[in-house]
Motif scaffolding. Structure first.
Motif, PDB file in Angstrom:
ATOM      1  N   ALA A 113       0.950  -1.132  -0.112  1.00  0.00           N
ATOM      2  CA  ALA A 113      -0.103   0.272  -0.184  1.00  0.00           C
ATOM      3  C   ALA A 113       0.888   1.384  -0.094  1.00  0.00           C
ATOM      4  O   ALA A 113       1.853   1.382   0.770  1.00  0.00           O
ATOM      5  CB  ALA A 113      -1.007   0.040   1.236  1.00  0.00           C
ATOM      6  N   GLU A 114       0.551   2.330  -0.624  1.00  0.00           N
ATOM      7  CA  GLU A 114       1.040   3.521  -0.672  1.00  0.00           C
ATOM      8  C   GLU A 114       0.265   4.715  -0.814  1.00  0.00           C
ATOM      9  O   GLU A 114      -0.986   4.722  -1.036  1.00  0.00           O
ATOM     10  CB  GLU A 114       1.944   3.425  -2.230  1.00  0.00           C
ATOM     11  N   ALA A 115       0.905   5.792  -0.403  1.00  0.00           N
ATOM     12  CA  ALA A 115       0.479   7.293  -0.595  1.00  0.00           C
ATOM     13  C   ALA A 115       1.073   7.495  -2.154  1.00  0.00           C
ATOM     14  O   ALA A 115       2.281   7.768  -1.969  1.00  0.00           O
ATOM     15  CB  ALA A 115       0.645   8.170   0.375  1.00  0.00           C
ATOM     16  N   VAL A 116       0.350   8.242  -3.069  1.00  0.00           N
ATOM     17  CA  VAL A 116       0.930   8.426  -4.230  1.00  0.00           C
ATOM     18  C   VAL A 116       0.494  10.030  -4.513  1.00  0.00           C
ATOM     19  O   VAL A 116      -0.699  10.308  -4.556  1.00  0.00           O
ATOM     20  CB  VAL A 116       0.342   7.700  -5.563  1.00  0.00           C
ATOM     21  N   ILE A 117       1.635  10.866  -4.755  1.00  0.00           N
ATOM     22  CA  ILE A 117       1.551  12.031  -4.831  1.00  0.00           C
ATOM     23  C   ILE A 117       1.729  12.492  -6.320  1.00  0.00           C
ATOM     24  O   ILE A 117       2.953  12.222  -6.944  1.00  0.00           O
ATOM     25  CB  ILE A 117       2.588  12.762  -3.964  1.00  0.00           C
ATOM     26  N   SER A 118       1.047  13.251  -6.840  1.00  0.00           N
ATOM     27  CA  SER A 118       1.336  14.072  -8.233  1.00  0.00           C
ATOM     28  C   SER A 118       1.082  15.512  -8.210  1.00  0.00           C
ATOM     29  O   SER A 118       0.467  16.112  -7.237  1.00  0.00           O
ATOM     30  CB  SER A 118       0.216  13.566  -9.392  1.00  0.00           C
ATOM     31  N   SER A 119       1.756  16.142  -9.241  1.00  0.00           N
ATOM     32  CA  SER A 119       1.419  17.650  -9.070  1.00  0.00           C
ATOM     33  C   SER A 119       1.451  18.109 -10.416  1.00  0.00           C
ATOM     34  O   SER A 119       2.149  17.732 -11.264  1.00  0.00           O
ATOM     35  CB  SER A 119       2.909  18.194  -8.313  1.00  0.00           C
ATOM     36  N   SER A 120       0.548  19.170 -10.601  1.00  0.00           N
ATOM     37  CA  SER A 120       0.472  19.866 -11.973  1.00  0.00           C
ATOM     38  C   SER A 120       1.758  20.924 -12.207  1.00  0.00           C
ATOM     39  O   SER A 120       2.202  20.944 -13.345  1.00  0.00           O
ATOM     40  CB  SER A 120      -0.435  20.971 -11.810  1.00  0.00           C
ATOM     41  N   LEU A 121       2.773  21.003 -11.206  1.00  0.00           N
ATOM     42  CA  LEU A 121       3.869  21.675 -11.282  1.00  0.00           C
ATOM     43  C   LEU A 121       4.945  20.755 -12.006  1.00  0.00           C
ATOM     44  O   LEU A 121       5.957  21.231 -12.860  1.00  0.00           O
ATOM     45  CB  LEU A 121       4.466  22.247  -9.983  1.00  0.00           C
ATOM     46  N   PHE A 122       4.816  19.462 -11.893  1.00  0.00           N
ATOM     47  CA  PHE A 122       5.877  18.431 -12.546  1.00  0.00           C
ATOM     48  C   PHE A 122       4.989  17.344 -12.949  1.00  0.00           C
ATOM     49  O   PHE A 122       5.008  16.374 -12.191  1.00  0.00           O
ATOM     50  CB  PHE A 122       6.879  18.107 -11.330  1.00  0.00           C
ATOM     51  N   PRO A 123       4.232  17.486 -14.276  1.00  0.00           N
ATOM     52  CA  PRO A 123       3.260  16.509 -14.531  1.00  0.00           C
ATOM     53  C   PRO A 123       3.905  14.899 -14.844  1.00  0.00           C
ATOM     54  O   PRO A 123       3.233  14.352 -15.061  1.00  0.00           O
ATOM     55  CB  PRO A 123       2.774  17.010 -15.584  1.00  0.00           C
ATOM     56  N   ASP A 124       5.238  15.247 -14.929  1.00  0.00           N
ATOM     57  CA  ASP A 124       5.913  13.747 -15.632  1.00  0.00           C
ATOM     58  C   ASP A 124       6.552  13.098 -14.394  1.00  0.00           C
ATOM     59  O   ASP A 124       7.300  12.118 -14.518  1.00  0.00           O
ATOM     60  CB  ASP A 124       7.077  13.962 -16.385  1.00  0.00           C
ATOM     61  N   GLU A 125       6.156  13.443 -13.172  1.00  0.00           N
ATOM     62  CA  GLU A 125       6.731  12.749 -11.924  1.00  0.00           C
ATOM     63  C   GLU A 125       5.580  12.393 -10.839  1.00  0.00           C
ATOM     64  O   GLU A 125       4.518  13.115 -11.047  1.00  0.00           O
ATOM     65  CB  GLU A 125       7.866  13.514 -11.226  1.00  0.00           C
ATOM     66  N   GLU A 126       5.868  11.418 -10.226  1.00  0.00           N
ATOM     67  CA  GLU A 126       4.724  11.121  -9.010  1.00  0.00           C
ATOM     68  C   GLU A 126       5.755  10.761  -7.701  1.00  0.00           C
ATOM     69  O   GLU A 126       7.239  10.557  -7.965  1.00  0.00           O
ATOM     70  CB  GLU A 126       4.181   9.682  -9.275  1.00  0.00           C
ATOM     71  N   CYS A 127       5.422  10.793  -6.588  1.00  0.00           N
ATOM     72  CA  CYS A 127       6.106  10.419  -5.643  1.00  0.00           C
ATOM     73  C   CYS A 127       5.358   9.217  -4.858  1.00  0.00           C
ATOM     74  O   CYS A 127       4.124   9.512  -4.587  1.00  0.00           O
ATOM     75  CB  CYS A 127       6.374  11.717  -4.446  1.00  0.00           C
ATOM     76  N   ARG A 128       5.930   8.154  -4.644  1.00  0.00           N
ATOM     77  CA  ARG A 128       5.324   7.081  -3.854  1.00  0.00           C
ATOM     78  C   ARG A 128       5.976   6.730  -2.345  1.00  0.00           C
ATOM     79  O   ARG A 128       7.073   6.647  -2.333  1.00  0.00           O
ATOM     80  CB  ARG A 128       5.401   5.710  -5.015  1.00  0.00           C
ATOM     81  N   ILE A 129       4.957   6.805  -1.672  1.00  0.00           N
ATOM     82  CA  ILE A 129       5.378   6.611  -0.027  1.00  0.00           C
ATOM     83  C   ILE A 129       4.721   5.264   0.419  1.00  0.00           C
ATOM     84  O   ILE A 129       3.486   5.273   0.823  1.00  0.00           O
ATOM     85  CB  ILE A 129       4.948   7.667   0.813  1.00  0.00           C
ATOM     86  N   PRO A 130       5.475   4.114   0.610  1.00  0.00           N
ATOM     87  CA  PRO A 130       5.168   2.992   1.094  1.00  0.00           C
ATOM     88  C   PRO A 130       4.501   3.053   2.426  1.00  0.00           C
ATOM     89  O   PRO A 130       5.372   3.623   3.493  1.00  0.00           O
ATOM     90  CB  PRO A 130       6.284   2.136   1.112  1.00  0.00           C
TER      91      PRO A 130
END
Length: 470
Positions: A113-130
């Motif tokens: 399970a993860e928290a998945v972060i996306s941002s309009s400032l950097f649309p080509d990246e995500e941040c995944r936190i287990p």
């Protein structure tokens, strides 16, 4: 995908149409409201008074503007309880625990399970936190903080990732089961046409927005937790400050104070040495402590005071300016302290008088802005003269030369035009570009329109946002 010790990794975004929810796993033992959504709006900010001095522990006045960053937190899973809240709502405010390990936190999410972060400032990246890191790992401010700092050099999502990590650590220390979710950040704090920054504190607003969004989301899931004590300006500010501290940010944190309270604030930064000395304690323990020297006093600015904002069209080079002022301060400490004491007096006068309706109060508040502008003009000249008279100025490029001007030619013109129309004009923020402000009392539409026309003739863009009074 390789995940570092900090549990935060930037990875390529999923293809359009794939959806973020596809990456979320659901615990067979957790019961919660799947796809429940919480959206929060966080304003940008402008400094009214106290630039540079605030880093040395002097007061500043910072006000929000009516431009926003939006954060949407959505649960992802398959099991809804009948009433739309989690079935296990037994979490109480008095359940807080500082113990770590499996007994401290119910295993609400499975190992993937993860928290998945996306941002309009950097649309080509995500941040995944287990999420399992919060069950098995040590305190965020223990062994993993150095890994977080190492990660910040590699990804644009480090600030929002660290903000989420601190908020989730805080929740786990309060024995609140963590659930997989997505966190979407959408910013309207930069110029929509060029993408250039106004200097409204988009990074600080993103940190605050992610933390506030997560806390609001979990407050919805666990209604037994008092929202007034669980999600308030001071809690959000402290968590944001701890996130920035983990990233090695030694700024004033004034922007996150303003964004956390969503109101104008009279602000004095905390004792940073104390904060660093206590950073290895559990997040909740640091948050529940009284922070020495910290002052955050919400203000309500009189409706008789009107702020008009002008944008130079050039983004400021804040890091270079702060470094240049720091060099000047080390060589000329007495002169810099004189500047700080002067702007501190202006901040105190403004805080006392800005709420008043009497003409005298309003005039005192405006005079404080005008006096602070003169002090900042003197600091700008002193830093520039020191910089070019020192040996370290040799070999500077023209770009670097421009970057050490706090009060650029365009900002000087903005201030001069404001004064010609009877307003107090001033640089807002670090200077070197970004925005300036003009403030006046009982202004007619003709005065505002004519002044903005003069700004435009000088290449200054009247902003389509304004200061929020509180």
């Amino acid at each position: 995908m390789e995940i570092n010790k900090a549990g935060i990794t930037s990875v390529p975004a999923a293809p359009i149409g794939a959806g973020l929810y596809a990456s979320c796993s659901v615990s067979d033992t957790a019961s919660y409201a799947a796809f429940r959504t919480r959206t929060v709006k966080v304003p940008g900010k402008l400094y009214i008074l106290g630039e540079y001095a605030v880093v040395d522990g002097y007061p500043a006045i910072i006000a929000p503007v009516d431009r926003y960053l939006t954060v949407t937190v959505s649960g992802c899973g398959e099991k809804d309880s009948p009433d739309g809240t989690v079935a296990d709502a037994s979490v109480r405010e008095d359940s807080e625990t500082f113990a770590r390990g499996k007994d401290a936190l119910p295993a609400a999410a499975d190992a993937s399970a993860e928290a998945v972060i996306s941002s309009s400032l950097f649309p080509d990246e995500e941040c995944r936190i287990p999420l399992n890191r919060f069950i098995q790992g040590t305190s965020f401010y223990g062994e993993v903080s150095s890994s977080i700092r190492a990660h910040t050099d590699r990804g644009h999502m480090a600030k929002v990732g660290t903000a989420a990590r601190v908020a989730l650590e805080y929740l786990s220390e309060k024995s609140i089961p963590l659930q997989p979710c997505t966190i979407a950040v959408d910013s309207q704090l930069d110029d929509k046409n060029s993408g250039r920054k106004y200097g409204l504190g988009s990074s600080g607003a993103a940190v605050v927005g992610v933390i506030k969004g997560i806390l609001e989301f979990y407050a919805d899931l666990y209604p037994a937790v008092s929202r007034e004590t669980f999600v308030n300006g001071l809690v959000v500010y402290k968590l944001a400050a701890l996130a920035l501290l983990a990233l090695g940010d030694n700024g004033s944190y004034g922007d996150v104070a303003c964004c956390s309270y969503c109101r104008p604030v009279y602000y004095v930064r905390p004792d940073m040495q104390w904060l660093e000395d206590h950073a290895n304690l559990p997040v909740a323990a640091v948050l529940n402590s009284e922070w020495p020297k910290l002052q955050i006093r919400p203000l309500t600015i009189s409706q008789n005071i009107t702020f008009i904002i002008g944008w130079t069209g050039d983004p400021a080079s804040s890091a270079e300016l702060v470094e240049a002022v720091g060099s000047y301060k080390r060589v000329c400490p007495d002169d810099f302290e004189k500047y700080c004491r002067g702007v501190a007096q202006c901040a105190d006068i403004f805080a006392r008088c800005c709420t008043g309706l009497r003409t005298a109060d309003v005039q005192h508040a405006l005079a404080a802005i005008s006096d602070a502008s003169q002090l900042m003009h003197g600091l700008s000249d002193a830093v520039e003269k020191y910089h070019y008279s020192s040996d370290g100025s040799a070999g500077l490029s023209s770009t670097q030369e421009t970057s050490i001007k706090i009060e650029t030619d365009t900002l000087k013109e903005l201030i001069d035009i404001a004064r010609r129309y009877g307003l107090a004009g001033k640089v807002s923020g670090a200077g070197g570009g970004d925005c300036g402000i003009a403030a006046g009392a009982d202004l007619t539409r003709d005065i505002i329109r004519n002044m903005q026309g003069s700004w435009e003739a000088a290449g200054i863009i009247p902003a389509d946002f304004t200061v929020m009074r509180g």
